[in-house]
Design an enzyme around this catalytic site. Structure first.
Site, PDB file in Angstrom:
ATOM      1  CB  CYS A   1      -3.759  -1.428   2.051  1.00  0.00           C
ATOM      2  SG  CYS A   1      -4.578  -2.993   2.333  1.00  0.00           S
ATOM      3  CB  SER A   2      -4.296   3.033  -1.392  1.00  0.00           C
ATOM      4  OG  SER A   2      -5.637   2.852  -1.004  1.00  0.00           O
TER       5      SER A   2
END
Length: 139
Positions: free
Chosen positions: A52-53
């Site tokens: 996930c960013s």
């Protein structure tokens, strides 16, 4: 209690009544603010969703034979999207979680508004939910 497939259709119907795509996304974000969050001591690398960013934590537990999920994220948008996945799978049996894939993002056209990075992150969340459910079947 409805099946997971029925629950997914109910969630889709609930958000589909919001015709404007930006308002629909805002409703998802608002819903994320209401989802049970992860306690500070559970914000560990073991509970962090890879890929996930934004930083996303997901904690699963078993209650009366069904999976329950708590989550948190740094980004309000991501928190809303992850909460939507958690809401879908929360309270379902492990075997059902494994067998039902999320269609909600494509059905609501949210996938058209999200970057490939966000979509990859949601795939990571789904993988972590599935892995938790699979681990419960092995017990």
């Amino acid at each position: 209690m409805p099946s997971l497939a029925e629950k997914q259709q109910q969630l889709i119907a609930r958000f589909r009544v919001i015709e404007d795509s930006h308002e629909r996304l805002a409703a998802v974000v608002a819903r994320g603010k209401k989802w049970p969050t992860v306690a500070e001591d559970q914000r560990t690398d073991a509970n962090r969703v890879p890929g996930c960013s934004s930083r996303v934590w997901l904690v699963g537990r078993i209650e009366d034979g069904n999976c329950r999920f708590q989550m948190d994220a740094d980004s309000p948008l991501v928190k809303g999207l992850v909460a939507l996945l958690c809401e879908l799978y929360d309270g379902a049996a492990p075997a059902e979680i494994i067998s039902v894939e999320p269609e909600i993002f494509s059905a609501l056209h949210l996938d058209r508004q999200l970057s490939p990075t966000r979509l990859n992150g949601l795939t990571g969340v789904r993988a972590m939910i599935r892995a938790f459910a699979e681990s419960q079947l092995l017990k």
